[in-house]
Motif scaffolding. Structure first.
Motif, mmCIF file in Angstrom:
data_model
loop_
_atom_site.group_PDB
_atom_site.id
_atom_site.type_symbol
_atom_site.label_atom_id
_atom_site.label_comp_id
_atom_site.label_asym_id
_atom_site.label_seq_id
_atom_site.Cartn_x
_atom_site.Cartn_y
_atom_site.Cartn_z
ATOM 1 N N ASN A 56 10.508 26.306 25.133
ATOM 2 C CA ASN A 56 10.185 27.666 25.554
ATOM 3 C C ASN A 56 10.727 27.967 26.939
ATOM 4 O O ASN A 56 10.818 27.099 27.792
ATOM 5 N N GLU A 70 6.316 38.022 21.249
ATOM 6 C CA GLU A 70 6.722 36.688 20.796
ATOM 7 C C GLU A 70 7.131 35.839 21.995
ATOM 8 O O GLU A 70 7.794 36.332 22.910
ATOM 9 N N LYS A 73 12.089 31.620 23.655
ATOM 10 C CA LYS A 73 12.673 30.290 23.813
ATOM 11 C C LYS A 73 13.694 30.360 24.941
ATOM 12 O O LYS A 73 14.273 31.422 25.205
ATOM 13 N N SER A 126 14.929 31.986 15.926
ATOM 14 C CA SER A 126 14.824 31.030 17.040
ATOM 15 C C SER A 126 13.657 30.063 16.892
ATOM 16 O O SER A 126 13.613 29.062 17.600
ATOM 17 N N SER A 127 12.741 30.311 15.947
ATOM 18 C CA SER A 127 11.704 29.299 15.700
ATOM 19 C C SER A 127 12.333 28.033 15.113
ATOM 20 O O SER A 127 11.719 26.972 15.101
ATOM 21 N N ASN A 128 13.577 28.153 14.645
ATOM 22 C CA ASN A 128 14.264 27.000 14.042
ATOM 23 C C ASN A 128 15.060 26.165 15.037
ATOM 24 O O ASN A 128 15.592 25.108 14.674
ATOM 25 N N ASP A 130 14.312 24.333 17.680
ATOM 26 C CA ASP A 130 13.831 23.005 18.058
ATOM 27 C C ASP A 130 13.858 22.015 16.897
ATOM 28 O O ASP A 130 13.681 20.820 17.098
ATOM 29 N N SER A 257 15.504 31.939 8.930
ATOM 30 C CA SER A 257 16.560 32.487 9.786
ATOM 31 C C SER A 257 17.243 33.535 8.919
ATOM 32 O O SER A 257 17.985 33.192 7.995
#
Ligand code: AHG
Ligand code: MN
Ligand code: MN
Length: 364
Positions: A56, A70, A73, A126-128, A130, A257
């Motif tokens: 983050n 949200e 990141k 962007s949750s993907n 990491d 995504s």
């Protein structure tokens, strides 16, 4: 690898421009700047943990939250900066808007202003990041009103509230096993693969067309209890497979995504749904109209597919705010049209519908 005779993105754009003898070249210059931004983001993504860009964004160690609420990141913020820095200086843009900026971005006074607006999602999915799953960037190019060109005034939200039919161009970059740029300038859809040796986007997928028929759908099924009846019906019919009303088995995918889902659908057909639902009444859908639904919608339509809210063509929607969310359905034309038909049909008496009966997976 030997040099081939494939077109570079630059060559493609110059050859396209010959169709418009009066064109100034500003548009091509803008696309090339956007492409350079995407190459820079592609490198940042590729270095992953080694680049110190995972996790983050934490300005005061408290993290940061965008206008959507949200958590940002590090790569969301970095990608947003890359888009701005690569495009603001050249005199092609009147201004920009992005998922990561609450307000329109004004071109700094030291740079000339131009006639285009750039609207973008700097990093989609962007949750993907990491977990090392494909992410992408999405962009849409609009013309600014003549009064802005003449007066040079600062931009306001209303300048961006143009329906998707007014897009001059749209595209996405996909940072997957290979980096690709998929672009429409309103004359079909072309895909370019980044040659990592030359650092050039090469035309590899000319005139992309979405297969008309499909047996693959993508939806986040964890939201099924919040779906509206037409969506429940569609998914139930897919799940019923060979012995159901569709008389064929379907396959399901969910990458989370959207760019990656859009690309799969362009390549082999399928349908994507992130419909309006009742999960949070303040959010009529998950995805954003101006920098997600409209650019992907234009690409789908230009590739012979379709994009819709379920109720009306996506590109016809008159936006009401910069970060507006909307229900989105896109992909193979026949499937999207079927989903639109289900929305248009009068509400069905669900107790008479076997799909909503006891044994249905997505029973109301
Ligand atoms: P973003 O990372 O730009 O906020 O967008 C993520 C979007 C989209 O790419 C994806 O289809 C969807 O959010 C995933 O949502 P769920 O987490 O609800 O599956
Ligand atoms: Mn996104
Ligand atoms: Mn994003």
């Amino acid at each position: 690898m030997p040099l081939t005779n494939r077109s570079t993105l630059t060559q493609f754009l110059i050859e396209e421009r010959r169709r418009f003898p009066g064109a100034s070249g500003d548009f091509n210059a803008l696309i090339l700047d956007v492409a350079l931004a995407c190459k820079a983001i592609s490198r940042a993504v590729a270095f992953g943990e080694l680049g110190g860009v995972m996790g983050n964004h934490a300005p005061e160690a408290g993290g940061s939250v965008n206008v959507q609420g949200e958590t940002q990141k590090k790569l969301d913020v970095l990608s947003n900066d890359v888009f701005i820095r690569r495009t603001e200086w050249a005199g092609n843009l009147a201004g920009m808007a992005s998922e990561e900026m609450d307000l329109p971005y004004q071109i700094p006074k030291q740079h000339p202003r131009g006639k285009y607006l750039l609207v973008f999602d700097p990093l989609d999915g962007s949750s993907n990041i990491d977990v090392n799953v494909s992410v992408g960037s999405i962009f849409s190019i609009l013309r600014v009103g003549q009064d802005v060109v003449e007066s040079g005034r600062d931009l306001v939200e209303a300048d961006f509230l143009q329906p998707g039919t007014r897009q001059v161009a749209a595209g996405y970059a996909l940072y997957g096993p290979t980096t690709m740029l998929v672009l429409t300038v309103g004359d079909g859809v072309n895909g370019f693969t980044l040659d990592p040796n030359l650092g050039e986007f090469m035309l590899t997928h000319a005139s992309m067309q979405i297969p008309k028929e499909t047996q693959e759908f993508a939806i986040n099924a964890s939201n099924s209890r919040f779906w509206e009846a037409p969506v429940k019906r569609y998914v139930d019919e897919c799940l019923a497979g060979k012995t159901g009303p569709r008389a064929k088995d379907f396959n399901m995918r969910w990458i989370a995504s959207m760019v990656a889902e859009a690309h799969r659908i362009l390549m082999r057909g399928g349908v994507f749904l992130y419909p309006r639902d009742s999960k949070d009444v303040t959010k009529p859908g998950r995805l954003r109209l101006l920098y997600e639904a409209n650019p992907i919608g234009m690409i789908m339509e230009q590739a012979g597919g379709r994009a819709s809210t379920g109720r009306e063509p996506m590109l016809a929607v008159q936006p009401t705010s910069l970060h507006q969310r909307i229900g989105l359905v896109f992909g193979s034309r026949c499937e999207v049209e079927r989903i639109e038909r289900y929305h248009a049909e009068p509400a069905r008496a669900e107790e008479n519908n076997p799909l909503f009966a006891e044994r249905s997976l997505f029973r109301v």
